[in-house]
Write a protein that holds these residues in place. Sequence first.
Motif, short mmCIF file in Angstrom:
data_model
loop_
_atom_site.label_atom_id
_atom_site.label_comp_id
_atom_site.label_asym_id
_atom_site.label_seq_id
_atom_site.Cartn_x
_atom_site.Cartn_y
_atom_site.Cartn_z
N SER A 1 -21.30 -0.84 16.97
CA SER A 1 -21.65 -0.02 15.81
C SER A 1 -20.41 0.59 15.17
N LEU A 2 -19.36 0.81 15.95
CA LEU A 2 -18.13 1.38 15.42
C LEU A 2 -17.17 0.29 14.93
N ARG A 3 -17.30 -0.90 15.50
CA ARG A 3 -16.41 -2.01 15.11
C ARG A 3 -16.77 -2.59 13.75
N ARG A 4 -18.06 -2.77 13.50
CA ARG A 4 -18.49 -3.48 12.28
C ARG A 4 -17.95 -2.85 10.99
N PRO A 5 -18.05 -1.52 10.82
CA PRO A 5 -17.55 -0.93 9.56
C PRO A 5 -16.05 -1.15 9.34
N LEU A 6 -15.30 -1.30 10.42
CA LEU A 6 -13.86 -1.48 10.28
C LEU A 6 -13.52 -2.79 9.58
N LEU A 7 -14.39 -3.79 9.73
CA LEU A 7 -14.11 -5.10 9.15
C LEU A 7 -14.10 -5.09 7.63
N SER A 8 -14.72 -4.09 7.03
CA SER A 8 -14.73 -3.99 5.57
C SER A 8 -13.82 -2.87 5.07
N SER A 9 -12.99 -2.33 5.94
CA SER A 9 -12.12 -1.22 5.55
C SER A 9 -10.85 -1.72 4.87
N LYS A 10 -10.24 -0.83 4.10
CA LYS A 10 -8.96 -1.15 3.46
C LYS A 10 -7.88 -1.38 4.51
N ASP A 11 -7.94 -0.62 5.59
CA ASP A 11 -6.93 -0.76 6.64
C ASP A 11 -6.98 -2.14 7.29
N TYR A 12 -8.18 -2.66 7.50
CA TYR A 12 -8.30 -3.99 8.12
C TYR A 12 -7.72 -5.06 7.20
N ALA A 13 -8.04 -4.95 5.90
CA ALA A 13 -7.49 -5.89 4.93
C ALA A 13 -5.97 -5.78 4.88
N GLU A 14 -5.47 -4.55 4.91
CA GLU A 14 -4.03 -4.34 4.89
C GLU A 14 -3.37 -4.90 6.14
N GLY A 15 -4.01 -4.73 7.28
CA GLY A 15 -3.46 -5.26 8.53
C GLY A 15 -3.34 -6.77 8.51
N LEU A 16 -4.37 -7.45 8.00
CA LEU A 16 -4.33 -8.91 7.92
C LEU A 16 -3.26 -9.38 6.94
N THR A 17 -3.17 -8.70 5.80
CA THR A 17 -2.17 -9.06 4.80
C THR A 17 -0.76 -8.85 5.33
N ALA A 18 -0.55 -7.72 5.98
CA ALA A 18 0.77 -7.42 6.54
C ALA A 18 1.17 -8.44 7.60
N PHE A 19 0.19 -8.86 8.40
CA PHE A 19 0.48 -9.86 9.44
C PHE A 19 0.92 -11.18 8.80
N LYS A 20 0.21 -11.60 7.75
CA LYS A 20 0.55 -12.86 7.08
C LYS A 20 1.90 -12.76 6.38
N GLU A 21 2.20 -11.57 5.85
CA GLU A 21 3.46 -11.38 5.14
C GLU A 21 4.60 -10.96 6.06
N LYS A 22 4.31 -10.85 7.34
CA LYS A 22 5.30 -10.51 8.36
C LYS A 22 6.03 -9.20 8.04
N ARG A 23 5.22 -8.19 7.75
CA ARG A 23 5.76 -6.86 7.47
C ARG A 23 4.93 -5.81 8.20
N LYS A 24 5.43 -4.59 8.22
CA LYS A 24 4.72 -3.50 8.85
C LYS A 24 3.56 -3.05 7.96
N PRO A 25 2.36 -2.92 8.50
CA PRO A 25 1.22 -2.49 7.66
C PRO A 25 1.35 -1.04 7.22
N ARG A 26 0.77 -0.76 6.06
CA ARG A 26 0.75 0.60 5.53
C ARG A 26 -0.70 1.09 5.52
N PHE A 27 -1.10 1.67 6.62
CA PHE A 27 -2.48 2.12 6.77
C PHE A 27 -2.70 3.45 6.04
N VAL A 28 -3.90 3.59 5.46
CA VAL A 28 -4.23 4.80 4.71
C VAL A 28 -5.44 5.53 5.28
N GLY A 29 -6.04 4.98 6.33
CA GLY A 29 -7.19 5.64 6.93
C GLY A 29 -8.47 5.45 6.15
N GLU A 30 -8.57 4.34 5.42
CA GLU A 30 -9.78 4.06 4.64
C GLU A 30 -10.23 2.62 4.88
#
Length: 204
Positions: free
Chosen positions: A175-204
Motif C-alpha cells: 500500500s505504501l509502495r504503489r503510490p511511489l511509482l507515480s511520484s515525481k521522485d521515482y521519475a526523477e530517479g529513473l531519469t537520473a539513472f539513465k543519464e548517469k547523474r545524481k538525482p534531485r529529489f523534491v519529496g513529491e
Amino acid sequence: GDKSFSVGGDIRELESLSVDDRWEQHIKKLSSINTAVENLPVPVIAAINGFALGGGLELALACDIRIAAERASFGVPEVTIGGFPGTGGAVRLPRLIGKGKARELLFTGKRIDAEEAARIGLVEEVVPPAKLMDEAMKLARRIADNSPLGIRAVKQVINQGSEKDTAAAMELSDSLRRPLLSSKDYAEGLTAFKEKRKPRFVGE
C-alpha cells in the motif's frame, strides 16, 4: 556531551515526585516524547558518547540508528533501585536485540560497553570519540541523498510491519509502495539513472 548521552532521571528529582498523579504524568510525558521521536517521518540518528543509561537508553532505542563512541556504556538499571523502565525500554529493547539478551540486561541492570553493544545489535557502529559527530553527519547526508518519500515509506513499514504478521506487513508494504511509482521522485530517479547523474529529489 563528552561525559553522557543521557543518564535518565535525576534521583533527587524522582524522590520529589511521589507515586501519585505527578509521577504518572512525568512518565507519560517522557514516554510520549520517545514515541514522537520514533514516529518522526524522517530517520533519527543517535550519536552516543559516554553513558546511555535508563531513560537515556530508552530515548536512544526510539531512534532509528545508533552510533556509539568507543567509551560509551549502556544499561537499564531501573530494577536495581526498585523501579521499572517505563518509557519504552521493556518494549523496544527485546524487539531490537531479541528477548534473551534483553532479559539479561533488564533483569540484572548491568552495564555493557560499546563493543558489546555492537556485538548484540544495540548499536550499528562504534567509532573513536573524536569522530562520532562526523560519522553521524556523514551517515545523515548519505540518507538525505535518497528519496524522502521512499525513506518515509520504508521507516513506516519497519515500525508498523514488525507488529503485524507477514501477510499484513506485506499488505502495508504494498500500500505504501504503489503510490511511489507515480511520484515525481521515482521519475526523477529513473531519469537520473539513465543519464548517469545524481538525482534531485523534491519529496513529491
